[in-house]
Design an enzyme around this catalytic site. Structure first.
Site, PDB file in Angstrom:
ATOM      1  N   ASP A 110       0.810  -1.224   0.000  1.00 25.58           N
ATOM      2  CA  ASP A 110       0.000   0.000   0.000  1.00 25.58           C
ATOM      3  C   ASP A 110       0.836   1.263   0.000  1.00 25.58           C
ATOM      4  O   ASP A 110       0.391   2.310   0.467  1.00 25.58           O
ATOM      5  CB  ASP A 110      -0.979  -0.004   1.185  1.00 25.58           C
ATOM      6  N   LYS A 161       4.259   0.554  15.939  1.00 24.58           N
ATOM      7  CA  LYS A 161       3.227   1.411  16.542  1.00 24.58           C
ATOM      8  C   LYS A 161       3.668   1.914  17.926  1.00 24.58           C
ATOM      9  O   LYS A 161       3.081   1.557  18.948  1.00 24.58           O
ATOM     10  CB  LYS A 161       1.881   0.670  16.630  1.00 24.58           C
ATOM     11  N   ASP A 220       1.758   6.067   2.484  1.00 20.09           N
ATOM     12  CA  ASP A 220       0.905   4.887   2.695  1.00 20.09           C
ATOM     13  C   ASP A 220      -0.509   5.366   2.373  1.00 20.09           C
ATOM     14  O   ASP A 220      -1.053   6.226   3.059  1.00 20.09           O
ATOM     15  CB  ASP A 220       1.046   4.432   4.158  1.00 20.09           C
TER      16      ASP A 220
HETATM   17  N1  GDD Z   1      -0.771 -11.620   2.566  1.00 19.26           N
HETATM   18  C1  GDD Z   1      -0.993 -10.933   3.665  1.00 19.26           C
HETATM   19  N2  GDD Z   1      -1.479 -11.571   4.767  1.00 19.26           N
HETATM   20  N3  GDD Z   1      -0.752  -9.593   3.681  1.00 19.26           N
HETATM   21  C2  GDD Z   1      -1.001  -8.913   4.823  1.00 19.26           C
HETATM   22  C3  GDD Z   1      -1.512  -9.513   5.985  1.00 19.26           C
HETATM   23  C4  GDD Z   1      -1.756 -10.940   5.948  1.00 19.26           C
HETATM   24  O1  GDD Z   1      -2.193 -11.561   6.916  1.00 19.26           O
HETATM   25  N4  GDD Z   1      -1.651  -8.547   6.945  1.00 19.26           N
HETATM   26  C5  GDD Z   1      -1.250  -7.388   6.372  1.00 19.26           C
HETATM   27  N5  GDD Z   1      -0.876  -7.585   5.089  1.00 19.26           N
HETATM   28  C6  GDD Z   1      -0.383  -6.597   4.129  1.00 19.26           C
HETATM   29  C7  GDD Z   1      -1.315  -5.415   3.937  1.00 19.26           C
HETATM   30  O2  GDD Z   1      -2.186  -5.649   2.836  1.00 19.26           O
HETATM   31  C8  GDD Z   1      -0.342  -4.271   3.636  1.00 19.26           C
HETATM   32  O3  GDD Z   1      -0.017  -4.212   2.266  1.00 19.26           O
HETATM   33  C9  GDD Z   1       0.929  -4.675   4.398  1.00 19.26           C
HETATM   34  O4  GDD Z   1       0.801  -6.070   4.676  1.00 19.26           O
HETATM   35  C10 GDD Z   1       1.099  -3.899   5.712  1.00 19.26           C
HETATM   36  O5  GDD Z   1      -0.096  -4.017   6.469  1.00 19.26           O
HETATM   37  P1  GDD Z   1      -0.874  -2.722   7.000  1.00 19.26           P
HETATM   38  O6  GDD Z   1      -2.086  -3.204   7.711  1.00 19.26           O
HETATM   39  O7  GDD Z   1      -1.039  -1.717   5.922  1.00 19.26           O
HETATM   40  O8  GDD Z   1       0.158  -2.237   8.107  1.00 19.26           O
HETATM   41  P2  GDD Z   1       0.443  -0.747   8.614  1.00 19.26           P
HETATM   42  O9  GDD Z   1       0.348   0.226   7.509  1.00 19.26           O
HETATM   43  O10 GDD Z   1      -0.366  -0.506   9.841  1.00 19.26           O
HETATM   44  O11 GDD Z   1       2.002  -0.896   9.098  1.00 19.26           O
HETATM   45  C11 GDD Z   1       2.973  -1.453   8.222  1.00 19.26           C
HETATM   46  O12 GDD Z   1       3.375  -0.507   7.245  1.00 19.26           O
HETATM   47  C12 GDD Z   1       4.042   0.663   7.740  1.00 19.26           C
HETATM   48  C13 GDD Z   1       4.398   1.526   6.558  1.00 19.26           C
HETATM   49  O13 GDD Z   1       3.230   1.916   5.898  1.00 19.26           O
HETATM   50  C14 GDD Z   1       4.198  -1.906   9.046  1.00 19.26           C
HETATM   51  O14 GDD Z   1       5.019  -2.668   8.200  1.00 19.26           O
HETATM   52  C15 GDD Z   1       4.963  -0.734   9.626  1.00 19.26           C
HETATM   53  O15 GDD Z   1       6.159  -1.191  10.258  1.00 19.26           O
HETATM   54  C16 GDD Z   1       5.314   0.254   8.524  1.00 19.26           C
HETATM   55  O16 GDD Z   1       5.932   1.418   9.094  1.00 19.26           O
HETATM   56 MG    MG Z   2      -0.394   0.257   5.579  1.00 21.69          MG
END
Ligand code: GDD
Ligand code: MG
Length: 371
Positions: A110, A161, A220
């Site tokens: 994303d 987080k 993001d």
């Molecule tokens: N296949 C799969 N299976 N993908 C997953 C799963 C799962 O169970 N859970 C999450 N994802 C994918 C989401 O679709 C997304 O593309 C990515 O993993 C990160 O998940 P988010 O839910 O968007 O996490 P976030 O934005 O709260 O935090 C993450 O991204 C940040 C940067 O935008 C973390 O990686 C943070 O450390 C990072 O700073």
């Molecule tokens: Mg995200």
């Protein structure tokens, strides 16, 4: 180079845009969001991309095909249930006939960015790291993975987080990772594993490095505010994408068979078959999907209006998002980062703002809300 993109999240924070369409397929300007990531990776020499999918994988397959039009070869892996970010990587590695290579990229699915991945790979090779995290500065790291970086580029601490009192740097993990195959050994098979909570902390002091992508664009896109911000930045050329090259000297790009009797103020991108009637003003910073109808005297500014949506006579849509097929009656005002889900129908004289989100199927009669 091979890349695994995690696209299994449900995209709950982007509802109602993701109520009917998975986040990677949500249209951003003139293409599905994932196209930007694939074009970016392709520019950096990535040829093979594995999509680690969960939610609604069929739509993703249909939207992206085999990846050829983005310059990559796509493989899809579907998890029977969400495995978490680490579990998904391990699962994908096990499902691929040839497995994953000795060194590969992993990406969160994303992020809109033009970061120099090549520089990150070069640093990874030079330091002999097991994992190298791409890093960007943000104003408020609390919604991200905070990274404390030492002068020698080793990661000294990783906090997913973080709480307010733990924040002592503005550098966060950008969701861009270069990994050695041995990182997979740290992920227990067959269970849900968060790579951020279980693997990165375990690698601190054991081969975890960071590359700061200074000056790169990074966003993001996972909330309506940031989705609008991303659309605006693509139109304005703040991030390097293929879209900017489509705009003419006035900042305009239009699809086929559009009829514009009103006024366009660039940057504006119109899909095919759009109609902008007499006295309507569209732009600046507007995206219209295919077959959008803007009625006489309407104003659309700083907004995204997806395919087959209608903006009624004299209505104002400013700083808002209309999903596909949304229908806004006459003399409505839609502002303040409001989002109308797919097929929502508003009668005349409604006022919607303050981040209000109307879900698919909602129908409001004339003069029903003033929010
Ligand atoms: N296949 C799969 N299976 N993908 C997953 C799963 C799962 O169970 N859970 C999450 N994802 C994918 C989401 O679709 C997304 O593309 C990515 O993993 C990160 O998940 P988010 O839910 O968007 O996490 P976030 O934005 O709260 O935090 C993450 O991204 C940040 C940067 O935008 C973390 O990686 C943070 O450390 C990072 O700073
Ligand atoms: Mg995200």
């Amino acid at each position: 180079m091979q890349a695994v993109i995690l696209v299994g999240g449900e995209g709950t924070r982007l509802r109602p845009l993701t109520s009917t369409v998975p986040k990677p397929v949500v249209p951003l300007v003139d293409r599905p969001f994932m196209a930007y990531m694939l074009e970016w990776l392709s520019r950096h020499g990535v040829e093979d991309v594995v999509m680690a999918c969960g939610f609604l994988p069929t739509m993703l397959r249909e939207a992206l095909g085999d990846g050829a039009r983005y310059g990559v070869r796509l493989t899809f892996v579907e998890e029977p249930e969400p495995m978490g970010t680490g579990g998904a990587l391990r699962y994908a590695a096990e499902q691929l006939p040839g497995g994953l290579g000795e060194r590969f990229l992993m990406l969160n699915g994303d992020v809109l960015t033009d970061a120099d991945v090549r520089a990150q790979i070069d640093q990874h090779e030079a330091t002999g790291a097991r994992a190298t995290l791409g890093l960007v500065p943000v104003e408020d790291p609390s919604a991200y993975g905070l990274v404390r970086l030492s002068a020698d580029r080793k990661v000294a601490g990783f906090l997913e987080k973080p709480k307010a009192e733990e924040i002592d740097t503005n550098l966060i993990s950008a969701g861009i990772y270069v990994l050695e195959h041995s990182v997979l050994d740290l992920i227990e098979p067959g269970r849900n594993v968060s790579i951020e909570r279980e693997v990165w902390p375990a690698l601190v002091g054991a081969g975890l490095y960071g590359t700061a992508h200074e000056g790169a664009y990074w966003l993001d896109i996972g909330t309506p505010d940031r989705y609008l911000e991303g659309s605006r930045d693509i139109l304005a050329g703040a991030v390097r994408t293929a879209v900017r090259e489509r705009l003419d000297a006035h900042g305009l790009a239009r699809g086929e068979a559009c009829r514009v009797d009103g006024h366009l103020r660039g940057p504006v991108v119109l899909g095919d078959g759009c109609v902008v009637e007499e006295g309507a003003v569209v732009g600046p910073h507007v995206v219209l999907g295919d077959r959008v109808h803007v009625a006489p005297g309407a104003t659309v500014e700083d907004a995204v209006v997806l395919s087959d949506a209608v903006v009624g006579r004299g209505s104002v849509v400013r700083g808002a998002i209309l999903a596909a097929g949304a229908h806004v009656g006459a003399d409505c005002t839609i502002t303040g980062h409001a989002v109308l889900g797919e097929g929502v129908r508003l009668g005349a004289g409604n006022v919607v703002g303050h981040g209000m989100r109307l879900f698919p199927g909602v129908e409001l009669p004339d003069g029903a809300v003033a929010f």
